[in-house]
Design a protein around this motif. Structure first.
Motif, PDB file in Angstrom:
ATOM      1  N   ILE A  88       0.840  -1.204   0.000  1.00  0.00           N
ATOM      2  CA  ILE A  88       0.000   0.000   0.000  1.00  0.00           C
ATOM      3  C   ILE A  88       0.875   1.254   0.000  1.00  0.00           C
ATOM      4  O   ILE A  88       0.633   2.192  -0.758  1.00  0.00           O
ATOM      5  N   MET A  89       1.910   1.261   0.827  1.00  0.00           N
ATOM      6  CA  MET A  89       2.790   2.430   0.910  1.00  0.00           C
ATOM      7  C   MET A  89       3.581   2.632  -0.377  1.00  0.00           C
ATOM      8  O   MET A  89       3.769   3.761  -0.824  1.00  0.00           O
ATOM      9  N   GLN A  90       4.016   1.548  -0.989  1.00  0.00           N
ATOM     10  CA  GLN A  90       4.735   1.677  -2.259  1.00  0.00           C
ATOM     11  C   GLN A  90       3.811   2.296  -3.306  1.00  0.00           C
ATOM     12  O   GLN A  90       4.209   3.218  -4.033  1.00  0.00           O
ATOM     13  N   CYS A  91       2.587   1.829  -3.365  1.00  0.00           N
ATOM     14  CA  CYS A  91       1.622   2.377  -4.326  1.00  0.00           C
ATOM     15  C   CYS A  91       1.322   3.846  -4.033  1.00  0.00           C
ATOM     16  O   CYS A  91       1.236   4.662  -4.957  1.00  0.00           O
ATOM     17  N   LEU A  92       1.171   4.186  -2.766  1.00  0.00           N
ATOM     18  CA  LEU A  92       0.908   5.576  -2.387  1.00  0.00           C
ATOM     19  C   LEU A  92       2.074   6.469  -2.804  1.00  0.00           C
ATOM     20  O   LEU A  92       1.871   7.535  -3.387  1.00  0.00           O
ATOM     21  N   LEU A  93       3.284   6.028  -2.513  1.00  0.00           N
ATOM     22  CA  LEU A  93       4.464   6.806  -2.902  1.00  0.00           C
ATOM     23  C   LEU A  93       4.531   6.994  -4.410  1.00  0.00           C
ATOM     24  O   LEU A  93       4.690   8.112  -4.906  1.00  0.00           O
ATOM     25  N   LEU A  94       4.403   5.909  -5.126  1.00  0.00           N
ATOM     26  CA  LEU A  94       4.516   5.979  -6.583  1.00  0.00           C
ATOM     27  C   LEU A  94       3.392   6.812  -7.207  1.00  0.00           C
ATOM     28  O   LEU A  94       3.627   7.575  -8.149  1.00  0.00           O
ATOM     29  N   SER A  95       2.192   6.681  -6.673  1.00  0.00           N
ATOM     30  CA  SER A  95       1.066   7.420  -7.261  1.00  0.00           C
ATOM     31  C   SER A  95       1.166   8.916  -7.023  1.00  0.00           C
ATOM     32  O   SER A  95       0.520   9.691  -7.717  1.00  0.00           O
ATOM     33  N   SER A  96       1.991   9.329  -6.072  1.00  0.00           N
ATOM     34  CA  SER A  96       2.120  10.753  -5.777  1.00  0.00           C
ATOM     35  C   SER A  96       3.338  11.380  -6.456  1.00  0.00           C
ATOM     36  O   SER A  96       3.724  12.498  -6.131  1.00  0.00           O
ATOM     37  N   MET A  97       3.926  10.665  -7.412  1.00  0.00           N
ATOM     38  CA  MET A  97       5.104  11.150  -8.144  1.00  0.00           C
ATOM     39  C   MET A  97       4.763  11.355  -9.613  1.00  0.00           C
ATOM     40  O   MET A  97       3.803  10.787 -10.118  1.00  0.00           O
ATOM     41  N   THR A  98       5.610  12.120 -10.273  1.00  0.00           N
ATOM     42  CA  THR A  98       5.477  12.241 -11.721  1.00  0.00           C
ATOM     43  C   THR A  98       5.834  10.899 -12.358  1.00  0.00           C
ATOM     44  O   THR A  98       6.515  10.069 -11.746  1.00  0.00           O
ATOM     45  N   SER A  99       5.400  10.684 -13.592  1.00  0.00           N
ATOM     46  CA  SER A  99       5.631   9.391 -14.243  1.00  0.00           C
ATOM     47  C   SER A  99       7.120   9.084 -14.403  1.00  0.00           C
ATOM     48  O   SER A  99       7.533   7.922 -14.300  1.00  0.00           O
ATOM     49  N   ASN A 100       7.932  10.087 -14.623  1.00  0.00           N
ATOM     50  CA  ASN A 100       9.373   9.878 -14.740  1.00  0.00           C
ATOM     51  C   ASN A 100       9.952   9.300 -13.445  1.00  0.00           C
ATOM     52  O   ASN A 100      10.728   8.344 -13.470  1.00  0.00           O
ATOM     53  N   LEU A 101       9.562   9.876 -12.322  1.00  0.00           N
ATOM     54  CA  LEU A 101      10.032   9.365 -11.031  1.00  0.00           C
ATOM     55  C   LEU A 101       9.438   7.988 -10.728  1.00  0.00           C
ATOM     56  O   LEU A 101      10.095   7.149 -10.114  1.00  0.00           O
ATOM     57  N   GLN A 102       8.204   7.753 -11.156  1.00  0.00           N
ATOM     58  CA  GLN A 102       7.602   6.439 -10.957  1.00  0.00           C
ATOM     59  C   GLN A 102       8.432   5.363 -11.654  1.00  0.00           C
ATOM     60  O   GLN A 102       8.709   4.309 -11.063  1.00  0.00           O
ATOM     61  N   GLU A 103       8.825   5.632 -12.880  1.00  0.00           N
ATOM     62  CA  GLU A 103       9.635   4.661 -13.621  1.00  0.00           C
ATOM     63  C   GLU A 103      10.953   4.379 -12.922  1.00  0.00           C
ATOM     64  O   GLU A 103      11.411   3.235 -12.879  1.00  0.00           O
ATOM     65  N   GLN A 104      11.560   5.405 -12.370  1.00  0.00           N
ATOM     66  CA  GLN A 104      12.855   5.241 -11.699  1.00  0.00           C
ATOM     67  C   GLN A 104      12.746   4.453 -10.403  1.00  0.00           C
ATOM     68  O   GLN A 104      13.719   3.845  -9.969  1.00  0.00           O
ATOM     69  N   HIS A 105      11.582   4.471  -9.770  1.00  0.00           N
ATOM     70  CA  HIS A 105      11.454   3.882  -8.435  1.00  0.00           C
ATOM     71  C   HIS A 105      10.490   2.700  -8.342  1.00  0.00           C
ATOM     72  O   HIS A 105      10.321   2.128  -7.268  1.00  0.00           O
ATOM     73  N   GLN A 106       9.864   2.305  -9.423  1.00  0.00           N
ATOM     74  CA  GLN A 106       8.834   1.279  -9.352  1.00  0.00           C
ATOM     75  C   GLN A 106       9.338  -0.079  -8.876  1.00  0.00           C
ATOM     76  O   GLN A 106       8.576  -0.883  -8.357  1.00  0.00           O
ATOM     77  N   HIS A 107      10.608  -0.338  -9.009  1.00  0.00           N
ATOM     78  CA  HIS A 107      11.162  -1.630  -8.594  1.00  0.00           C
ATOM     79  C   HIS A 107      11.598  -1.634  -7.130  1.00  0.00           C
ATOM     80  O   HIS A 107      12.020  -2.669  -6.613  1.00  0.00           O
ATOM     81  N   LEU A 108      11.481  -0.503  -6.443  1.00  0.00           N
ATOM     82  CA  LEU A 108      11.924  -0.397  -5.051  1.00  0.00           C
ATOM     83  C   LEU A 108      10.748  -0.509  -4.088  1.00  0.00           C
ATOM     84  O   LEU A 108       9.625  -0.128  -4.417  1.00  0.00           O
ATOM     85  N   ASP A 109      11.033  -1.000  -2.884  1.00  0.00           N
ATOM     86  CA  ASP A 109      10.012  -1.002  -1.841  1.00  0.00           C
ATOM     87  C   ASP A 109       9.914   0.407  -1.250  1.00  0.00           C
ATOM     88  O   ASP A 109      10.757   1.260  -1.519  1.00  0.00           O
ATOM     89  N   ALA A 110       8.884   0.659  -0.450  1.00  0.00           N
ATOM     90  CA  ALA A 110       8.621   1.999   0.081  1.00  0.00           C
ATOM     91  C   ALA A 110       9.801   2.561   0.862  1.00  0.00           C
ATOM     92  O   ALA A 110      10.191   3.718   0.675  1.00  0.00           O
ATOM     93  N   SER A 111      10.386   1.770   1.739  1.00  0.00           N
ATOM     94  CA  SER A 111      11.515   2.239   2.534  1.00  0.00           C
ATOM     95  C   SER A 111      12.701   2.615   1.642  1.00  0.00           C
ATOM     96  O   SER A 111      13.357   3.642   1.859  1.00  0.00           O
ATOM     97  N   SER A 112      12.976   1.821   0.626  1.00  0.00           N
ATOM     98  CA  SER A 112      14.082   2.102  -0.290  1.00  0.00           C
ATOM     99  C   SER A 112      13.803   3.330  -1.142  1.00  0.00           C
ATOM    100  O   SER A 112      14.717   4.092  -1.466  1.00  0.00           O
ATOM    101  N   ILE A 113      12.541   3.546  -1.503  1.00  0.00           N
ATOM    102  CA  ILE A 113      12.182   4.746  -2.262  1.00  0.00           C
ATOM    103  C   ILE A 113      12.519   5.989  -1.447  1.00  0.00           C
ATOM    104  O   ILE A 113      13.164   6.920  -1.938  1.00  0.00           O
TER     105      ILE A 113
END
Length: 173
Positions: A72-97
């Motif tokens: 849930i936290m990973q999705c929340l983090l990713l959904s609150s970023m621009t698509s460019n940042l989402q691509e860079q971080h989609q493979h990381l868990d929330a803590s690593s992001i």
């Protein structure tokens, strides 16, 4: 999900997405939302290790809750970023992001912190200005510094506000 959770999530939805320029404000709002959902441990604690095969049912349930909260936290983090940042971080868990973003934006945050503290410490009331608006401005600076992790006790805050007043107010100080 409760109504209060939905309204708090709107905090990060109402502002612009994280876009490389607003890390401090975005992260502050994100922590408010995550805390309200009682999932702050996901970004503050190290990633939990995989369970051993002989784990108890209670340990398995606890671990599954952790995995669900982390998703849930990973999705929340990713959904609150621009698509460019989402691509860079989609493979990381929330803590690593969060760790990665802190490393990437620490220098920018340090500069903004310096600018905020400089403005606060240099602020002086103008001749003829009203005290009320000046004090509110100073309190705003204190609150801004708190978002950078600079916490002052009430006495120090008051001393610095009083220091910012002109000699005209010395009889009140």
């Amino acid at each position: 999900m409760t109504a209060s959770t939905l309204s708090l999530r709107s905090i990060i939805e109402k502002d612009e997405r994280f876009d490389n320029t607003n890390f401090i404000d975005w992260y502050q709002n994100l922590k408010i939302v995550i805390k309200s959902e009682k999932k702050l441990y996901i970004i503050n604690e190290p990633v939990k290790e995989v369970l051993e095969p002989k784990a108890t049912p209670k340990a398995r349930d606890t671990y599954q809750k952790y995995l669900d909260d982390a998703d849930i936290m990973q999705c929340l983090l990713l959904s609150s970023m621009t698509s460019n940042l989402q691509e860079q971080h989609q493979h990381l868990d929330a803590s690593s992001i969060i760790t990665n973003l802190n490393e990437l934006f620490q220098n920018r945050a340090r500069h903004k912190r310096y600018e905020a503290s400089k403005a606060f410490f240099r602020c002086q009331i103008s001749d003829g200005a009203q005290v009320g608006p000046h004090v509110i401005k100073m309190i705003g600076y204190i609150q801004r510094l708190e978002t950078f992790g600079i916490l002052m006790d009430a006495e120090l805050s008051m001393d610095l506000i009083l220091k910012s007043l002109s000699e005209f107010f010395s009889q009140f100080i």
